[in-house]
Design a protein around this motif. Structure first.
Motif, PDB file in Angstrom:
ATOM      1  N   SER A 133      41.871  26.774 -13.904  1.00  0.00           N
ATOM      2  CA  SER A 133      41.695  25.124 -14.326  1.00  0.00           C
ATOM      3  C   SER A 133      40.563  24.374 -13.156  1.00  0.00           C
ATOM      4  O   SER A 133      40.432  23.467 -13.451  1.00  0.00           O
ATOM      5  N   LYS A 134      40.582  25.057 -12.056  1.00  0.00           N
ATOM      6  CA  LYS A 134      39.620  24.357 -11.259  1.00  0.00           C
ATOM      7  C   LYS A 134      38.165  24.467 -11.691  1.00  0.00           C
ATOM      8  O   LYS A 134      37.319  23.672 -11.196  1.00  0.00           O
ATOM      9  N   VAL A 135      37.844  25.219 -12.759  1.00  0.00           N
ATOM     10  CA  VAL A 135      36.546  25.262 -12.931  1.00  0.00           C
ATOM     11  C   VAL A 135      36.203  25.382 -14.528  1.00  0.00           C
ATOM     12  O   VAL A 135      36.991  25.815 -15.242  1.00  0.00           O
ATOM     13  N   GLU A 136      35.331  24.533 -14.901  1.00  0.00           N
ATOM     14  CA  GLU A 136      34.906  24.674 -16.365  1.00  0.00           C
ATOM     15  C   GLU A 136      33.458  24.924 -16.497  1.00  0.00           C
ATOM     16  O   GLU A 136      32.542  24.020 -15.828  1.00  0.00           O
TER      17      GLU A 136
ATOM     18  N   SER B 182      39.003  17.101  -9.673  1.00  0.00           N
ATOM     19  CA  SER B 182      39.975  17.929  -9.899  1.00  0.00           C
ATOM     20  C   SER B 182      39.483  19.272 -10.481  1.00  0.00           C
ATOM     21  O   SER B 182      40.105  20.176 -10.451  1.00  0.00           O
ATOM     22  N   LYS B 183      38.355  19.215 -10.993  1.00  0.00           N
ATOM     23  CA  LYS B 183      37.737  20.124 -11.727  1.00  0.00           C
ATOM     24  C   LYS B 183      36.460  20.125 -11.574  1.00  0.00           C
ATOM     25  O   LYS B 183      35.615  19.377 -11.625  1.00  0.00           O
TER      26      LYS B 183
ATOM     27  N   ASN C  95      38.978  31.255 -11.287  1.00  0.00           N
ATOM     28  CA  ASN C  95      39.287  30.163 -10.629  1.00  0.00           C
ATOM     29  C   ASN C  95      40.334  29.274 -11.680  1.00  0.00           C
ATOM     30  O   ASN C  95      40.706  28.035 -11.168  1.00  0.00           O
TER      31      ASN C  95
ATOM     32  N   ARG D 123      32.625  21.267 -12.932  1.00  0.00           N
ATOM     33  CA  ARG D 123      31.828  21.277 -14.288  1.00  0.00           C
ATOM     34  C   ARG D 123      30.566  22.064 -13.856  1.00  0.00           C
ATOM     35  O   ARG D 123      29.710  21.586 -13.146  1.00  0.00           O
TER      36      ARG D 123
ATOM     37  N   LEU E  94      35.012  20.928  -4.360  1.00  0.00           N
ATOM     38  CA  LEU E  94      36.198  20.001  -4.413  1.00  0.00           C
ATOM     39  C   LEU E  94      36.556  19.184  -3.212  1.00  0.00           C
ATOM     40  O   LEU E  94      37.665  19.091  -3.166  1.00  0.00           O
TER      41      LEU E  94
END
Length: 346
Positions: A28-31, A2-3, A26, A5, A312
């Motif tokens: 919450s889709k990316v950390e 869901s994300k 983007n 990293r 994703l």
């Protein structure tokens, strides 16, 4: 997943000003989990600015210590191959800045590593994502231009030698305007032509201005250590019968400050891409077709968002390792032809 990293290899301007800010759009889709740079203080500074949890002096350490799903490779061209392969072998999808590499052999190794790892490898050809290119592609896919049999590519600056970075260092970059800005327009043309395979390449390079002091519209450059071409000129004949001519220059005595253009000629129509205009014969009349409205978009943002979506589980990236290999063949053949004075045949 869901994300995504993400790890960043290289903390220079392209990472700081392009990749990181566009990943952050983007939400919450990316950390962005980590960044690595041999200049570790620079990596720490960027990490602090963007609240990235980890900063490393080596990407090997980063890949070993932080669990990542994807990596952006933002280092000088010389270091693309090893960083990309290391990230792929660590199980990461990779977005590598253009050009793919320094040599054809390196691009082949990167392609093989991506296949072996079962991960995406794509390159930073952000002009593909512009509205002009995507509109033109829709027309081409619908047959509006017919068979595209010739293209003209220009990436020419009047006095645009970069006054920063390593753009004038052949050892680290592999070349000058051809491998830096020329590849953008070359990729755009090849993308719209269906990425045909080259058959014969002829090239010539010139170094007339970079090795002496002059007016710099992009800052003062180190003319005493200038080791790349000012201008490259090339012609490509493809295996499908199409042809392409190319001009790329950091510095040339021309009127415009900068020209970035792709012109296509097909048997049912032609097109200039920047700005977009198409030329056809309809009902016994020669027509010029100009869009009334072209959405303004950020090609870098579209590119990175598309990469995130691919990671994703969305559509695969539109730029493939196989295409990267073709463009590397053409770029290196132009340089080889310029050095040997002979046409290069595939």
């Amino acid at each position: 997943m869901s994300k995504v990293r993400v790890g960043i290899i290289g903390a220079g301007a392209i990472a700081r000003d392009v990749h990181i800010p566009n990943y952050l759009t983007n939400g919450s889709k990316v950390e962005i989990s980590a960044i690595a740079d041999v200049a570790v203080e620079r990596a720490r500074e960027v990490a602090e600015t963007f609240k990235i949890p980890h900063a490393f002096v080596s990407y090997q350490e980063m890949l070993a210590e932080v669990e990542l799903d994807a990596v952006s490779v933002c280092v000088p061209n010389k270091f693309h191959v090893e960083a990309t392969i290391a990230a792929l072998e660590a199980g990461c999808h990779v977005l590598c800045e253009k050009p793919p590499a320094m040599t054809v052999e390196e691009a082949e190794r990167m392609m093989r590593a991506a296949k072996k790892a079962g991960r995406f490898l794509t390159y930073g050809f952000n002009f593909r994502y512009s509205s002009e290119v995507q509109i033109a592609k829709a027309f081409i896919d619908a047959g509006e231009l017919g068979e595209i049999y010739s293209a003209r590519v220009q990436a020419i600056r009047r006095r645009g030698i970069p006054g920063w970075g390593v753009f004038t260092n052949k050892e680290l970059q592999g070349g000058g305007p051809l491998i830096d800005i020329g590849v953008h327009m070359l990729d755009t043309a090849l993308y719209l032509m269906g990425y045909p395979e080259p058959a014969i390449v002829l090239g010539k390079t010139h170094q007339q201005m970079g090795h002496k002091k002059g007016v710099g519209l992009m800052g003062d450059w180190d003319y005493e250590n200038y080791t790349v071409e000012d201008m490259a000129v090339g012609m490509v004949a493809f295996k499908n019968g199409a042809t392409l001519t190319l001009e790329a220059a950091f510095a040339a005595n021309v009127e415009k400050k900068e020209t970035m253009q792709v012109s296509l000629m097909g048997n049912e129509g032609g097109a200039d891409i920047f700005p977009l205009k198409m030329f056809q014969e309809k009902h016994n009349t020669l027509m010029d077709l100009t869009p009334a409205y072209v959405p303004r978009v950020d090609g870098h943002n579209r590119e990175i968002t598309a990469f995130v979506d691919s990671c994703l589980g969305g559509k695969p990236p539109i730029c493939t390792p196989e295409e990267g290999l073709i463009i590397q063949k053409i770029v290196n053949a132009i340089y080889e032809s310029a050095e040997t004075g002979k046409a290069i045949q595939f």
